[in-house]
Design an enzyme around this catalytic site. Structure first.
Site, short mmCIF file in Angstrom:
data_model
loop_
_atom_site.label_atom_id
_atom_site.label_comp_id
_atom_site.label_asym_id
_atom_site.label_seq_id
_atom_site.Cartn_x
_atom_site.Cartn_y
_atom_site.Cartn_z
N ASP A 242 0.71 -1.46 -0.24
CA ASP A 242 -0.18 0.12 0.24
C ASP A 242 0.48 0.99 0.07
O ASP A 242 2.25 1.15 0.90
CB ASP A 242 -0.39 -0.03 1.20
CG ASP A 242 -1.68 -1.29 1.41
OD1 ASP A 242 -1.50 -1.73 0.65
OD2 ASP A 242 -3.09 -0.85 1.87
N HIS A 244 -0.95 4.38 -0.24
CA HIS A 244 -2.01 5.55 0.12
C HIS A 244 -1.67 6.70 0.00
O HIS A 244 -1.54 7.75 1.29
CB HIS A 244 -2.81 5.10 1.06
CG HIS A 244 -3.66 3.92 1.81
ND1 HIS A 244 -5.08 3.93 1.26
CD2 HIS A 244 -3.17 2.50 2.05
CE1 HIS A 244 -5.21 3.06 1.77
NE2 HIS A 244 -4.30 1.63 1.96
N ASP A 271 -3.69 -0.43 -3.42
CA ASP A 271 -4.04 1.03 -3.06
C ASP A 271 -3.50 1.87 -3.02
O ASP A 271 -2.25 2.20 -2.29
CB ASP A 271 -3.90 0.67 -0.94
CG ASP A 271 -5.84 -0.54 -0.39
OD1 ASP A 271 -6.22 -0.90 -1.05
OD2 ASP A 271 -5.66 -0.83 0.35
N ASP A 274 -6.49 7.06 -1.01
CA ASP A 274 -7.45 7.29 -0.29
C ASP A 274 -6.39 7.85 0.87
O ASP A 274 -4.87 7.47 1.25
CB ASP A 274 -8.02 6.14 -0.21
CG ASP A 274 -9.45 6.32 -1.02
OD1 ASP A 274 -9.58 7.30 -1.80
OD2 ASP A 274 -9.83 4.75 -0.83
N ARG A 275 -6.88 8.55 1.74
CA ARG A 275 -6.19 8.21 3.70
C ARG A 275 -4.82 9.36 3.01
O ARG A 275 -5.26 11.19 3.43
CB ARG A 275 -5.46 7.18 3.90
CG ARG A 275 -7.06 6.31 4.56
CD ARG A 275 -6.37 4.85 5.20
NE ARG A 275 -7.21 4.19 5.62
CZ ARG A 275 -8.27 4.22 6.73
NH1 ARG A 275 -8.08 5.73 7.29
NH2 ARG A 275 -9.16 4.02 6.44
N ASN A 303 -8.84 -2.40 -2.09
CA ASN A 303 -9.82 -2.48 -2.17
C ASN A 303 -10.02 -1.25 -1.91
O ASN A 303 -11.02 -0.48 -1.87
CB ASN A 303 -10.09 -3.07 -0.79
CG ASN A 303 -9.23 -2.36 -0.12
OD1 ASN A 303 -8.33 -2.40 0.85
ND2 ASN A 303 -9.74 -1.66 1.51
N HIS A 304 -9.44 -0.30 -2.15
CA HIS A 304 -9.40 0.98 -1.69
C HIS A 304 -9.38 1.89 -3.51
O HIS A 304 -9.41 2.66 -3.98
CB HIS A 304 -8.32 1.67 -1.46
CG HIS A 304 -8.73 1.88 0.20
ND1 HIS A 304 -9.14 2.68 0.70
CD2 HIS A 304 -8.23 1.12 1.35
CE1 HIS A 304 -9.50 2.89 2.43
NE2 HIS A 304 -9.13 2.04 2.10
N HIS A 352 -3.43 -8.38 -3.24
CA HIS A 352 -4.11 -6.73 -2.41
C HIS A 352 -4.42 -7.73 -1.06
O HIS A 352 -3.69 -7.57 0.27
CB HIS A 352 -4.87 -6.22 -2.94
CG HIS A 352 -4.83 -4.91 -1.66
ND1 HIS A 352 -3.70 -4.47 -1.54
CD2 HIS A 352 -6.34 -4.87 -0.90
CE1 HIS A 352 -4.28 -3.22 -0.29
NE2 HIS A 352 -5.56 -4.10 0.31
N ARG A 400 -12.91 -6.81 9.34
CA ARG A 400 -13.55 -5.62 8.82
C ARG A 400 -14.65 -5.66 8.13
O ARG A 400 -15.08 -4.40 7.99
CB ARG A 400 -12.48 -5.78 7.61
CG ARG A 400 -11.08 -5.51 7.38
CD ARG A 400 -10.57 -6.39 6.15
NE ARG A 400 -9.44 -5.73 6.18
CZ ARG A 400 -8.32 -5.11 6.29
NH1 ARG A 400 -8.43 -3.87 5.93
NH2 ARG A 400 -6.41 -5.50 6.39
N HIS A 427 -2.39 -5.28 1.95
CA HIS A 427 -4.10 -4.84 2.65
C HIS A 427 -3.32 -4.38 4.23
O HIS A 427 -5.35 -3.68 4.86
CB HIS A 427 -4.66 -5.97 2.94
CG HIS A 427 -5.90 -5.91 2.71
ND1 HIS A 427 -6.94 -4.39 2.66
CD2 HIS A 427 -6.67 -6.57 3.24
CE1 HIS A 427 -7.82 -4.93 2.92
NE2 HIS A 427 -8.33 -6.20 3.72
#
Length: 499
Positions: A242, A244, A271, A274-275, A303-304, A352, A400, A427
């Site tokens: 990730d 991010h 990923d 995001d964030r 997943n993002h 991922h 989750r 992840h």
């Protein structure tokens, strides 16, 4: 939807028939106080541990569940957070924070209607609370937007954004002095100029951004859902987890490990966005390198790279702030074509999230997944993006709230059935930037150091050499970045302190 690392804390137990003794009540309060201190110090794993001990002594206290629910939210254990919030409400229907926590959990899981019901309850109880009203209104807006999107999606003749673009007619103004594609093509000089341009916090011209997106969609759409790569004995490849939206840490990876090239190939394991608040810079840099080295620079979906996540955690808001809603729609289309897994020399499988909710899944099953869509709530595509390993054998409900957790026996059986040596997945934040689990058969790599400017974790990337394919871990730490906080473009509910 997402999770944290570390020892798994057990879900809440049902209340005992007999009320606890006074000594137990006092000790439970002491444990809660200790947990609160850990929470304030952002040590959420220990906070969860001590809230859990308090619950064992006094399982009828709604506040303990509410507090642990918030700690689970902070570690992205949304399934556990939802369970605790629901238990808190069962114990005390007047415990307003329980409704807030449950709404936050459902929001994170993309269950907006369920979240709206809880915000509605809060507003009825506290009609003059401005914060409650604002959260209700924001959630209601999302519910209506989702309904509108579903109505549009029902149109079988929906056109691609590409069909409505006229890139040739877009003019690059004379005052723009930034990087431009050369004859419509990405070159190494363009990429170097782009990274410096972004490092200086400048924006790529929209025409160039659209050119990259249209071209990379074409490239990705021709790939298999399972990418299969052969490394010669003398060749190596770098696997990153990730990122991010942490652009300056991405630049540091290239500084430490060298720029991508035909002799320095990379895999980025989902990923990307995001964030972190430099997600546009990260993803356009990665897409640029994909165009420059299509056979030596690989991108897998996380997943993002999905609409639900992007709507909540900042990427959609960032693209709209820096460009337009139309460009976000094109990003969404491109993300749907990202491959879901990659196999190196037929022995190492990279994805991922992780393995599957059911036994018997084969590599051929992965190849057959029709990935050009938003992920379903269950099934192999969902699992590849969302699942997590667990230390105990078997499978369990996901922390989750999506997919599952899988044990060492599940990993061993999958590898044996598919003649594989081990899997690499991402992840999850790991304190050291990586983790080797399941007897060496399940490796996690995470490449966003000091995640969200608060976790204090190291990051890492992996070298795989064709001669033996043993993972070689390289750790690194966070570098400074401009004063733009993570989640700056996230959904208003997050900025209002939903979590």
């Amino acid at each position: 939807m997402a999770m944290a690392e570390g020892e798994r804390t057990e879900c809440a137990e049902p209340p005992r028939d007999e009320p606890p003794a006074d000594g137990a009540l006092k000790r439970a309060e002491e444990l809660k106080t200790q947990a609160n201190d850990y929470f304030k110090a952002k040590d959420y794993e220990n906070a969860i541990k001590f809230y859990s001990q308090a619950i064992e002594l006094n399982p009828s206290n709604a506040i303990y569940y509410g507090n642990r629910s918030l700690a689970y939210l902070r570690t992205e254990c949304y399934g556990y957070a939802l369970g605790d919030a629901t238990r808190a409400i069962e114990l005390d229907k007047k415990y307003i924070k329980g409704y807030y926590r449950r709404a936050a959990s459902n929001m994170a899981l993309g269950k907006f209607r369920a979240a709206l019901r809880d915000y509605e309850t809060v507003v009825k109880v506290k009609p003059h609370d401005k914060d409650a009203k604002m959260k209700y209104q924001e959630c209601n807006k999302i519910v209506k937007q989702k309904a509108f999107e579903r109505a549009i999606a029902g149109d079988e003749h929906k056109r691609s954004v590409v069909d409505s673009l006229d890139i040739e007619s877009m003019t690059i103004e004379d005052e723009y002095s930034g990087p431009k594609l050369e004859d419509g093509k990405v070159t190494i000089s363009f990429m170097k100029e782009l990274m410096q341009w972004y490092k200086d916090q400048k924006k790529l011209h929209r025409k160039c951004a659209y050119q990259i997106l249209v071209q990379v969609k074409e490239v990705l759409s021709k790939l298999s859902t399972l990418v299969e790569t052969t490394l010669k004995e003398t060749e190596k490849i770098t696997v990153c987890g990730d990122t991010h939206g942490q652009f300056y840490d991405l630049l540091n990876i290239f500084e430490l490990n060298g720029l991508p090239s035909e002799t320095n190939p990379y895999i980025f394991n989902g990923d990307f966005v995001d964030r972190g608040s430099f997600s546009v810079e990260v993803i356009l840099t990665l897409f640029g390198f994909k165009l420059l080295y299509p056979d030596h620079f690989h991108l897998l979906r996380g997943n993002h790279e999905t609409d639900n996540m992007n709507q909540i955690y900042g990427f959609e808001g960032e693209v709209k702030a820096k460009y337009t809603a139309q460009m976000y729609e094109l990003f969404s289309e491109v993300f749907e074509w990202l491959p879901l897994a990659q196999c190196i020399n037929g022995k190492v499988l990279i994805m991922h999230g992780g393995l599957f909710s059911e036994d018997g899944v084969t590599l051929d099953d992965i190849r057959k997944i029709e990935r050009n869509r938003q992920p379903p709530d269950s099934g192999p595509m969902c699992d590849l993006l969302w699942s997590d390993p667990q230390p105990q054998n078997g499978r369990s409900i996901s922390k989750r709230g999506v997919s599952c957790q899988f044990g060492p026996d599940v990993t061993k059986a999958f590898l044996e059935e598919n003649n594989l040596d081990y899997i690499i997945r991402s992840h999850e934040v790991k304190a050291e930037g990586y983790e080797v689990a399941h007897g060496g058969r399940c490796v996690t790599v995470f490449s966003a150091p000091n995640y969200c400017d608060q976790m204090g974790n190291k990051a890492s990337y992996i070298h795989l050499q064709g001669s033996d394919l043993r993972p070689q871990f390289h750790q690194f730490t966070a570098v400074p970045h401009p004063n733009v906080k993570p989640m700056a473009y996230a959904n208003t509910l997050l900025q209002l302190g939903m979590m």
